[in-house]
Design a protein around this motif. Structure first.
Motif, PDB file in Angstrom:
ATOM      1  N   GLU A  60     -58.520  -1.487  16.272  1.00 48.95           N
ATOM      2  CA  GLU A  60     -57.846  -2.183  15.187  1.00 48.95           C
ATOM      3  C   GLU A  60     -58.639  -2.094  13.891  1.00 48.95           C
ATOM      4  N   ILE A  62     -61.910  -2.376  13.084  1.00 46.24           N
ATOM      5  CA  ILE A  62     -62.981  -3.291  12.677  1.00 46.24           C
ATOM      6  C   ILE A  62     -64.323  -3.006  13.349  1.00 46.24           C
ATOM      7  N   LEU A  80     -58.201   4.138   3.123  1.00 46.49           N
ATOM      8  CA  LEU A  80     -58.504   2.788   3.626  1.00 46.49           C
ATOM      9  C   LEU A  80     -58.043   2.590   5.068  1.00 46.49           C
ATOM     10  N   GLN A  85     -56.400   3.548  13.319  1.00 43.91           N
ATOM     11  CA  GLN A  85     -55.203   2.940  12.731  1.00 43.91           C
ATOM     12  C   GLN A  85     -54.304   3.986  12.072  1.00 43.91           C
ATOM     13  N   VAL A 158     -68.224  -6.242   4.468  1.00 45.00           N
ATOM     14  CA  VAL A 158     -67.132  -5.742   5.306  1.00 45.00           C
ATOM     15  C   VAL A 158     -67.397  -4.343   5.854  1.00 45.00           C
ATOM     16  N   CYS A 159     -68.483  -3.697   5.435  1.00 40.94           N
ATOM     17  CA  CYS A 159     -68.851  -2.384   5.988  1.00 40.94           C
ATOM     18  C   CYS A 159     -68.825  -2.443   7.510  1.00 40.94           C
ATOM     19  N   ILE A 160     -68.115  -1.497   8.133  1.00 41.11           N
ATOM     20  CA  ILE A 160     -68.020  -1.509   9.595  1.00 41.11           C
ATOM     21  C   ILE A 160     -69.035  -0.565  10.245  1.00 41.11           C
TER      22      ILE A 160
ATOM     23  N   ARG B  78     -73.752  -3.663  17.383  1.00 40.64           N
ATOM     24  CA  ARG B  78     -72.892  -4.289  16.382  1.00 40.64           C
ATOM     25  C   ARG B  78     -71.404  -4.122  16.692  1.00 40.64           C
ATOM     26  N   GLN B 170     -61.921 -11.948   8.775  1.00 39.18           N
ATOM     27  CA  GLN B 170     -62.926 -11.179   9.503  1.00 39.18           C
ATOM     28  C   GLN B 170     -64.102 -12.050   9.928  1.00 39.18           C
ATOM     29  N   GLU B 173     -66.387 -10.598  12.699  1.00 32.85           N
ATOM     30  CA  GLU B 173     -67.241  -9.512  12.225  1.00 32.85           C
ATOM     31  C   GLU B 173     -68.468 -10.075  11.521  1.00 32.85           C
ATOM     32  N   GLN B 174     -68.252 -11.029  10.636  1.00 29.53           N
ATOM     33  CA  GLN B 174     -69.375 -11.532   9.843  1.00 29.53           C
ATOM     34  C   GLN B 174     -70.364 -12.318  10.705  1.00 29.53           C
ATOM     35  N   THR B 290     -52.472  -5.419  19.133  1.00 23.65           N
ATOM     36  CA  THR B 290     -53.182  -5.959  17.976  1.00 23.65           C
ATOM     37  C   THR B 290     -52.634  -7.331  17.637  1.00 23.65           C
ATOM     38  N   ARG B 392     -49.612  -0.726   8.411  1.00 21.81           N
ATOM     39  CA  ARG B 392     -50.313   0.465   8.875  1.00 21.81           C
ATOM     40  C   ARG B 392     -49.860   0.836  10.294  1.00 21.81           C
TER      41      ARG B 392
END
Lengths: 255, 647
Positions: A60, A62, A80, A85, A158-160, B78, B170, B173-174, B290, B392
């Motif tokens: 997804e 991320i 983007l 995706q 937000v860098c993955i 990560r 997010q 993630e953070q 999703t 998307r």
């Protein structure tokens, strides 16, 4: 849809590798690109061939695991969008599509489309953190963070960590990745004490890993699936310069 | 006596101190033995998994001076699946001065879990929740802020206070990057060693204690033995047993299932959470589902056409031809009913032939009213990233056309049984995060998974594991040549060779899809004794076919993704059978577990507290043997048991 795929096959790190052509029929436009590869792999398995090895996990956009160069573009033609995706509706029936791994010296190929990106972990180990051992934190509201600083930090955070920026860069530079981390932590009040030393430690590790320097071409930001802007490299450079010349002030010295 | 299982001795958590609930965590920390800082570097801890729980535990134990070996199947720590959590993290900060407190968070979590969780653990979770936010902010987690620089909060998951901290969509993630960076800092400091692309395939139990693991290096295929004074499993949930779920492709139950086979009890395996707002399946090639954050339900209205099979463009269907079924069925809560109630209602209207989209497996989630009322710009500000994601994936513009949603498996509340110290029934084996059963009962509230993962990893485990390490260091004469370690490694090798030599006709994925379909249909949102009995038979039959007809290409001594998946699916079969047995034995409805036979006149879940107010902890007795049920009776001394109602 019927699709022809030309995929990089390489048994392991010491194998030479080559592009191999596959035909796949009845591709649905709603399929994701990786689901199409799943279908191909099912067919290869049933015919007793070795399926194509490729990395993916969350699917997804991320986790940053997926890492394909499609027709020469890291993560493929959609802006983007991480390749997990990307959907087949963006390709034409009868298309011939090249699929390759990330290519950069610090990312050795493990097998087929899978590379080793542990160099990025080592850049973080070198300094990509704020020192805050568990238990030492003051109350979360002890330090106010101006919203613009918080937003700037977030835009960088937000860098993955997928490494597309490196795959796209003609210099094989990881400055966008490193700059994003420097900007994330360096924009926040709690990140100030280590700001310069962090940038210097990370860039030293970056160079030691064999990543190239930035010449502001901008391919990195063009392929970034989360849109990290090029100016994050400026903050990295600024912090590194500050670290190298601790007595330097913003006002130039005059005779 | 049922033919599916036998009942054993009741189970008791012996580690909760007998003091008032507010004082228990303090009392337990005071009771525990400490390890002298100089001795910590001689003590080693294996941690499997690098999500929120695993990474935060590795960082904290490393900072404390222990020697930590951290394992993950991904190419970097990560990437663990905590990263995909969208909504937020709860904490009883009461920054909004809206009446929140530790007790209220505790109460909401117990009630949300439908009275099937342990009060002591949940109270502690609420207590340490506030320190999590402090910790994450200190690390540089960029939570959403207001213009004055204060942290923003929102209300989430149907509670009446605003206690959810978030970082746009997010949050996971953070938070994970914060824990990952702290862990990587310890790698540089030399206290944490990370083994990426390594998958745990078995647990080493020597003289009754967990002393190590067997892992496979996923690049070379080498089967390695790693020993330590204690082992921590932070390997996540088992939602991928259903094949399609919101979990990442690699999420699996092998670590916890292998531990279960070595004596760790598995608690409440049938408690799975199905999330109502996911993007529907588009075809049989579908590889994962999703989630769309359920915050969309705050402004969206859910409907289907009143006539089944009405295939008009949804924008051309007038209000009079629409059935806003949640608003009709649950006038008080409308579109905001809890996850399990909403999911079941959506499945019911689709089963009745009113669904929309491919396979009629979908309902509309329509924000047109909100867009008209607030303007497109305001909706974009709130949900822009979700709308982009939807577009998307589906190719449809949700600003123009209503979204389609369908429920999907999202989280598993069940997991390995642990006591107040988060220790399993195998001494020296600790289980944290989604991998344990501890805090969410039969249903998890929104924004509570991240809270639990970090509570366990930063604040609970590092304290409780010291008590074990202080008194149970590994005897000096145990090394990788110990007969048990050798035997365990040999068994792993033999199993790998077995999978490679079957050379059958069916792919691993085809088995996994079929297994998932059985579970989804019969052990999903609605369960019946008849369906579950059938499912057990079907799972057993499919498992047998798998071991005779699966086709695994390639060798062990290479990167072999088919072999990796085959091992995981083999364990899902055994777990799936236990999930069905657990669901069959629990002849009540509670939380995410809805038994058709146990409902009110209005069709609501009907709990049976007289018979089922316990944790069902299952003991493995050998392949093909009946599992043994051990009950931990739940006492509710601080929250009165009430029946939920969303009418």
């Amino acid at each position: 849809m019927n699709i022809t795929l030309r995929i990089w096959r390489q048994q392991n790190g010491s194998d030479a590798g080559a592009m191999v052509t596959y035909r796949i029929e009845d591709v649905a436009p709603e399929m994701s690109f990786l689901e199409m590869l799943d279908v191909l792999n099912e067919q290869l398995t049933l015919s007793g061939d070795d399926p194509v090895a490729f990395d993916s996990d969350c699917r997804e956009g991320i986790c940053g695991t997926c890492s394909l160069v499609i027709d020469g573009i890291a993560h493929g033609p959609e802006a983007l969008t991480a390749v997990c995706q990307l959907h087949m509706r963006h390709f034409d029936d009868g298309a011939v599509i090249d699929v390759e791994p990330w290519r950069a010296d610090p990312f050795p190929i493990v097998k087929d489309l899978i590379v080793d990106r542990s160099a990025l972990d080592r850049i973080i180990q070198a300094g990509g953190y704020i020192t805050a051992p568990t238990g030492t934190a003051p109350d979360a509201h002890a330090t106010l963070v101006p919203k613009d600083a918080a937003d700037r930090a977030f835009d960088a955070a937000v860098c993955i960590g997928c490494g597309a920026c490196i795959a796209a860069c003609p210099n094989g530079s990881a400055m966008l990745f490193t700059g994003a981390k420097a900007t994330h932590l360096g924009s926040l009040p709690q990140g100030q004490p280590e700001r310069n030393s962090r940038a210097l430690a990370m860039i030293n590790q970056h160079d030691a890993e064999g990543f190239g320097g930035c010449t502001e071409i901008g391919e990195c930001t063009a392929v970034c699936p989360v849109g990290i802007p090029l100016n994050m490299i400026s903050q990295l450079n600024s912090d590194v310069l500050s670290a190298l010349a601790p007595g330097r002030t913003r006002r130039p010295q005059t005779g | 006596m049922t033919p599916w299982y036998t009942e054993g001795e009741p189970l008791r958590d012996a580690t909760t101190p007998a003091v008032p609930i507010e004082d228990r965590w303090d009392a337990r920390r005071f009771e525990t033995k400490l390890v002298n800082p100089a001795n910590r570097r001689r003590l080693s801890v294996i941690i499997v998994g690098t999500g929120l729980a695993g990474a935060s535990a590795a960082a904290t134990l490393g900072e404390g001076g222990y020697h930590v070996k951290s394992f993950c199947y991904q190419d970097s720590p990560r990437r663990a699946h905590s990263i995909a959590a969208q909504g937020g993290i709860n904490a009883a900060k009461n920054y909004r001065n809206d009446g929140d407190s530790v007790r209220r968070l505790f109460y909401d979590t117990i009630k949300g879990g439908d009275f099937r969780s342990r009060e002591s653990n949940v109270y502690r979770l609420a207590q340490v929740s506030t320190a999590i936010i402090d910790q994450c902010v200190a690390q540089g987690v960029p939570f959403a802020r207001e213009y004055g620089g204060l942290l923003d909060n929102r209300s989430f998951g149907g509670v009446q206070v605003s206690r959810t901290f978030y970082a746009r969509g997010q949050t996971g993630e953070q938070l994970l990057l914060g824990a990952y960076q702290a862990q990587e800092r310890q790698v540089a400091a030399g206290t944490v060693e990370v083994f990426t692309r390594h998958e745990m395939l078995d647990l080493i139990v020597i003289d009754g204690k967990a002393r190590g693991i067997i892992v496979r290096d996923m690049v070379t295929g080498e089967v390695e033995t790693h020993l330590a004074d204690a082992v921590v499993l932070a390997s996540g949930g088992y939602g991928n047993a259903f094949y399609l779920s919101t979990n990442a492709m690699g999420c699996n139950a092998t670590a916890i299932w292998r531990a279960h086979r070595h004596g760790a009890l598995f608690a409440n395996p049938c408690f799975t959470q199905i999330h109502p707002t996911c993007i529907p399946v588009s075809g049989d090639y579908q590889s994962k589902l999703t989630l769309m954050s359920e915050s969309l339900r705050n402004d969206g209205r859910i409907w289907v056409p009143s006539e089944g099979g009405d295939d008009r463009d949804p924008r051309e269907i007038p209000d009079t031809d629409r059935d806003y079924f949640l608003e009709r069925l649950y006038p008080a809560y409308g579109n905001l009913v809890t996850r399990d109630v909403a999911s079941r209602a959506v499945k019911n209207v689709c089963d009745a032939g009113y669904g929309v989209g491919p396979g009629s497996r979908g309902v509309y989630l329509d924000l047109a009213d909100a867009i008209n009322r607030l303007g497109q710009a305001a909706i974009k500000e709130k949900y822009g990233n979700l709308f982009d994601m939807y577009q998307r994936i589906t190719g449809e513009d949700p600003y123009q056309v209503p979204m389609r949603i369908y429920p999907a498996v999202h989280y598993t509340m069940g997991g390995l049984w642990v006591d107040y110290d988060l220790q399993s029934t195998v001494p020296g084996l600790f289980v944290i995060g989604e991998a344990n059963f501890s805090d969410h009962g039969a249903n998890r509230l929104g924004a509570s998974a991240l809270m639990q993962g970090l509570a366990d990893g930063y604040f609970v485990l590092p304290n409780t594991i010291a008590n074990y390490l202080a008194t149970n260091p590994m005897p000096a004469d145990i090394d990788a040549s110990h007969p048990v370690a050798v035997r365990t490694a040999d068994a792993v090798q033999a199993r790998i060779q077995k999978l490679l030599t079957i050379k059958g006709q069916r792919t691993v994925d085809s088995f996994h899809k079929e297994l998932g379909n059985i579970l989804w249909e019969k052990c999903g949102m609605e369960r019946t004794a008849e369906g579950l009995t059938e499912a057990i038979g079907q799972v057993r039959k499919l498992k047998e076919e798998f071991w005779n007809n699966v086709k695994v290409t390639g060798e062990n001594e290479e990167l072999n993704q088919t072999l990796e998946r085959a091992g995981r699916v083999a364990d899902f079969f055994e777990l799936a059978e236990l999930m069905c047995i657990d669901a069959l034995h629990r002849a009540e409805s509670c939380g995410g577990h809805f038994r058709t036979e146990s409902q009110t006149e209005d069709g609501e879940a009907l709990r049976n507290d007289d018979e089922f107010a316990y944790v069902a902890a299952w003991s493995f007795t050998g392949g093909g043997e009946q599992p043994v049920l051990r009950k931990e009776h739940l006492e509710f001394d601080f929250v009165e048991m009430t029946q939920r109602s969303y009418k």
